[in-house]
Design an enzyme around this catalytic site. Structure first.
Site, PDB file in Angstrom:
ATOM      1  N   HIS A  23      34.210   5.152  31.820  1.00  7.45           N
ATOM      2  CA  HIS A  23      32.878   5.697  32.099  1.00  7.45           C
ATOM      3  C   HIS A  23      31.798   4.620  32.123  1.00  7.45           C
ATOM      4  O   HIS A  23      30.693   4.857  32.605  1.00  7.45           O
ATOM      5  CB  HIS A  23      32.524   6.760  31.053  1.00  7.45           C
ATOM      6  CG  HIS A  23      33.356   7.995  31.189  1.00  7.45           C
ATOM      7  ND1 HIS A  23      32.859   9.200  31.607  1.00  7.45           N
ATOM      8  CD2 HIS A  23      34.687   8.194  30.986  1.00  7.45           C
ATOM      9  CE1 HIS A  23      33.836  10.094  31.658  1.00  7.45           C
ATOM     10  NE2 HIS A  23      34.950   9.508  31.273  1.00  7.45           N
TER      11      HIS A  23
ATOM     12  N   ASP B 209      24.266   0.264  33.308  1.00  5.20           N
ATOM     13  CA  ASP B 209      24.764   1.608  33.023  1.00  5.20           C
ATOM     14  C   ASP B 209      25.931   1.899  33.965  1.00  5.20           C
ATOM     15  O   ASP B 209      25.833   1.592  35.164  1.00  5.20           O
ATOM     16  CB  ASP B 209      23.634   2.637  33.266  1.00  5.20           C
ATOM     17  CG  ASP B 209      23.756   3.866  32.371  1.00  5.20           C
ATOM     18  OD1 ASP B 209      24.895   4.205  31.995  1.00  5.20           O
ATOM     19  OD2 ASP B 209      22.720   4.472  32.054  1.00  5.20           O
TER      20      ASP B 209
HETATM   21  P1  ADP Z   1      25.079   8.211  28.498  1.00  9.02           P
HETATM   22  O1  ADP Z   1      26.417   8.762  28.829  1.00  9.02           O
HETATM   23  O2  ADP Z   1      25.073   6.731  28.354  1.00  9.02           O
HETATM   24  O3  ADP Z   1      24.431   8.865  27.341  1.00  9.02           O
HETATM   25  P2  ADP Z   1      24.132   9.549  30.945  1.00  9.02           P
HETATM   26  O4  ADP Z   1      22.772   9.539  31.557  1.00  9.02           O
HETATM   27  O5  ADP Z   1      25.241   9.294  31.908  1.00  9.02           O
HETATM   28  O6  ADP Z   1      24.111   8.496  29.752  1.00  9.02           O
HETATM   29  O7  ADP Z   1      24.431  10.950  30.287  1.00  9.02           O
HETATM   30  C1  ADP Z   1      23.585  11.526  29.342  1.00  9.02           C
HETATM   31  C2  ADP Z   1      23.866  13.024  29.275  1.00  9.02           C
HETATM   32  O8  ADP Z   1      23.308  13.502  28.055  1.00  9.02           O
HETATM   33  C3  ADP Z   1      23.209  13.795  30.402  1.00  9.02           C
HETATM   34  O9  ADP Z   1      24.123  14.741  30.918  1.00  9.02           O
HETATM   35  C4  ADP Z   1      22.015  14.487  29.753  1.00  9.02           C
HETATM   36  O10 ADP Z   1      21.770  15.778  30.243  1.00  9.02           O
HETATM   37  C5  ADP Z   1      22.426  14.585  28.313  1.00  9.02           C
HETATM   38  N1  ADP Z   1      21.206  14.427  27.497  1.00  9.02           N
HETATM   39  C6  ADP Z   1      20.383  13.379  27.541  1.00  9.02           C
HETATM   40  N2  ADP Z   1      19.340  13.575  26.700  1.00  9.02           N
HETATM   41  C7  ADP Z   1      19.521  14.744  26.124  1.00  9.02           C
HETATM   42  C8  ADP Z   1      18.790  15.485  25.163  1.00  9.02           C
HETATM   43  N3  ADP Z   1      17.672  15.058  24.627  1.00  9.02           N
HETATM   44  N4  ADP Z   1      19.283  16.640  24.787  1.00  9.02           N
HETATM   45  C9  ADP Z   1      20.420  17.070  25.314  1.00  9.02           C
HETATM   46  N5  ADP Z   1      21.140  16.426  26.216  1.00  9.02           N
HETATM   47  C10 ADP Z   1      20.714  15.277  26.622  1.00  9.02           C
HETATM   48  C1  G6P Z   2      28.657   7.091  26.524  1.00  7.18           C
HETATM   49  C2  G6P Z   2      30.148   6.777  26.443  1.00  7.18           C
HETATM   50  C3  G6P Z   2      30.902   7.939  25.815  1.00  7.18           C
HETATM   51  C4  G6P Z   2      30.269   8.317  24.489  1.00  7.18           C
HETATM   52  C5  G6P Z   2      28.775   8.591  24.648  1.00  7.18           C
HETATM   53  C6  G6P Z   2      28.071   8.908  23.333  1.00  7.18           C
HETATM   54  O1  G6P Z   2      28.481   8.138  27.401  1.00  7.18           O
HETATM   55  O2  G6P Z   2      30.653   6.489  27.740  1.00  7.18           O
HETATM   56  O3  G6P Z   2      32.268   7.617  25.634  1.00  7.18           O
HETATM   57  O4  G6P Z   2      30.909   9.436  23.919  1.00  7.18           O
HETATM   58  O5  G6P Z   2      28.156   7.454  25.230  1.00  7.18           O
HETATM   59  O6  G6P Z   2      28.309   7.912  22.387  1.00  7.18           O
HETATM   60  P1  G6P Z   2      29.033   8.185  20.993  1.00  7.18           P
HETATM   61  O7  G6P Z   2      29.246   6.829  20.408  1.00  7.18           O
HETATM   62  O8  G6P Z   2      28.089   9.038  20.223  1.00  7.18           O
HETATM   63  O9  G6P Z   2      30.323   8.909  21.273  1.00  7.18           O
END
Ligand code: ADP
Ligand code: G6P
Length: 479
Positions: free
Chosen positions: A174, A382
């Site tokens: 990912h 990212d």
């Molecule tokens: P990462 O996987 O690094 O966190 P992404 O942008 O790919 O970054 O995914 C983040 C996911 O988490 C999104 O689907 C978003 O809707 C969810 N998310 C982000 N902020 C919040 C929040 N404050 N509350 C709930 N869900 C959230």
């Molecule tokens: C990114 C990573 C995931 C991970 C998530 C939240 O989306 O690709 O594998 O689960 O961050 O991080 P955490 O350390 O809380 O699992």
């Protein structure tokens, strides 16, 4: 996203599942608050993407409960059977905080923070990966498909192949996969590549990551080029890019729900009906470029391009990996910076920046997307960034503007966004100015095209293309 889940007895589906998904985290984790603990949806893009895909399939999800040791966890989440892998306190320090988030996460994100290389952490990574491989082997039925996810579990494909040669193994990363110059710093570089080569199909977010991996495999192991991938150990390993996405139809449904639309209006009203609302939504992570973004907004207030009362920024920072010193420092720095900007530019009743350090329910998140005129997505690196795809999908009336980092995987697809180099403060300021001043016709035509891109490549298409490619693995075994 917050969903409460009922605690039920651990289910016993081992050995019969046709599809097994394996990721470090289960889609639920136990969260403590003042009134006790509750099972809630785990944060991050991996869980957000896989949950809708698995909901419609008869699969098992193998992962960690978010607590040390053996935990009585919910049997199912949104109809998906859950199978927990226990991880001890010490292993959490060494495998999760240590090797996964202190070595691999920074190394794979352009070494934005210096990765640490600790032999004890590596030993824990091997031990815990083996436990996940055994759990997957125990859950999978004969000839099943096992889909392993992300950087925590890169040894699982090879270990699982040793335990269960009958299953098809897919792996999807990912996060970014780094260029050779960075990856070769890793003392266990060959072991990681060999771990991944245990899969029948290794998938990445973007083609550049796939070619980084193929090049490294040819350099560090005896793997050679084959059509669509590599040959290694008498097998074909397919390698490809599969850009992950979102459940666009579900998000559109939420974004057109009258209650969510009313909440969006209410939010704008609560913010003092500004002319322009800027929004950032991220896990609080040093890869997300939140500080650079806040700094740029602060300078725009200073130059009076932004004026308190007329313009406002909302930043949601979801708590993440709070045991890690880098994350604690990032939070301290960010909160100090937000305090400085607000101290200088807020007026009574009108903060320049509203900063929320918490998770918000999904409908509230969608209401925020609907309320925001300009979405700021400026990660330094990212893998994909689903927030960018969510924002454009929520804008069903094709208004709004997306400022997007060139260094997010999403920038390859979302070409009509206002693309920025997140290290270039003047560039971010210019992009925000452009977003605010965008002529409405231009803004609409950009947003329509952005929306089409996501609608035509949603998370179901992503899963379908990966799983189809996995079924089509070459059956020829090389001599
Ligand atoms: P990462 O996987 O690094 O966190 P992404 O942008 O790919 O970054 O995914 C983040 C996911 O988490 C999104 O689907 C978003 O809707 C969810 N998310 C982000 N902020 C919040 C929040 N404050 N509350 C709930 N869900 C959230
Ligand atoms: C990114 C990573 C995931 C991970 C998530 C939240 O989306 O690709 O594998 O689960 O961050 O991080 P955490 O350390 O809380 O699992």
């Amino acid at each position: 996203m917050e969903h409460e889940v009922r605690a039920e007895p651990v289910n016993t589906v081992a050995g019969s599942a046709g599809l097994v998904v394996v990721s470090n985290r289960l889609p639920v984790r136990l969260e403590e608050d003042g009134t006790g603990s509750r099972w809630r949806t785990s944060p991050g893009g991996l869980v957000a993407a896989l949950t809708p895909v698995l909901r419609g399939r008869d699969g098992v999800w193998v992962g960690w409960s978010g607590q040390p040791g053996h935990v009585r966890h919910p049997a199912t989440h949104e109809g998906i059977a859950l199978h927990a892998v226990p991880i001890s306190d010490e292993e959490l320090d060494d495998f999760y905080v240590g090797f996964s988030n202190g070595t691999l996460w920074p190394l794979y994100h352009d070494a934005i923070r210096s990765p640490s290389f600790e032999r004890r952490w590596w030993q824990a990574y091997v031990t815990v990966n083996h436990r996940y491989a055994e759990a997957a082997a125990a859950a999978a039925g004969h000839g099943a498909t096992v889909w392993v996810h992300d950087y925590h579990l890169q040894l699982v494909p090879m270990m699982l192949r040793g335990l269960r040669p009958d299953v098809r193994i897919g792996f999807f990363l990912h996060i970014p996969f780094p260029p050779q110059e960075l990856f070769v710093q890793l003392p266990w570089r060959r072991e990681i590549i060999e771990g991944l080569l245990g899969a029948d199909l290794v998938g990445f977010q973007v083609p550049g990551a796939a070619s980084n991996f193929s090049r490294l495999a040819r350099r560090l192991t005896d793997a050679g080029s084959a059509e669509d991938g590599l040959h290694h150990d008498g097998r074909i390993v397919r390698v490809g890019a599969f850009p992950i996405s979102i459940d666009a139809a579900e998000l559109e449904a939420r974004a057109t729900d009258p209650a969510v639309l009313a909440r969006a209006q209410g939010l704008r009203h609560d913010l003092g009906d500004p002319q322009v609302m800027l929004l950032g939504v991220d896990r609080l992570d040093y890869t997300k470029g939140i500080e650079q973004r806040v700094r740029a907004v602060g300078e725009l207030f200073e130059e009076e391009t932004l004026r308190t009362g007329e313009h406002v920024m909302v930043q949601i920072a979801v708590p993440s990996r709070e045991d890690d010193a880098h994350y604690q420092a990032e939070r301290d720095d960010l909160e100090r910076l937000v305090g400085e900007v607000n101290g200088r530019f807020s007026t009574v009743g009108h903060p320049a920046i509203h900063y929320l350090h918490r998770s918000v329910p999904f409908d509230e998140l969608v209401a925020l997307y609907l309320a925001a005129d300009v979405m700021l997505v400026t990660p330094l690196r990212d893998g994909m960034n689903l927030v960018a795809k969510e924002y454009v999908t929520a804008r069903t009336d094709a208004t709004g503007a997306l400022v997007l980092s060139e260094f997010a995987g999403a920038a390859r697809e979302l070409r009509q966004a206002i693309l920025v180099n997140p290290h270039d403060l003047d560039g971010i300021k210019g992009a925000i100015r452009l977003a605010i001043e965008l002529e409405p016709g231009d803004a609409r035509s950009r947003m329509r095209r952005l929306r089409r891109v996501v609608r035509n490549a949603d998370v179901y298409a992503w899963a379908q293309s990966f799983l189809t490619a996995l079924q089509q693995r070459a059956e020829i075994v090389l001599p």
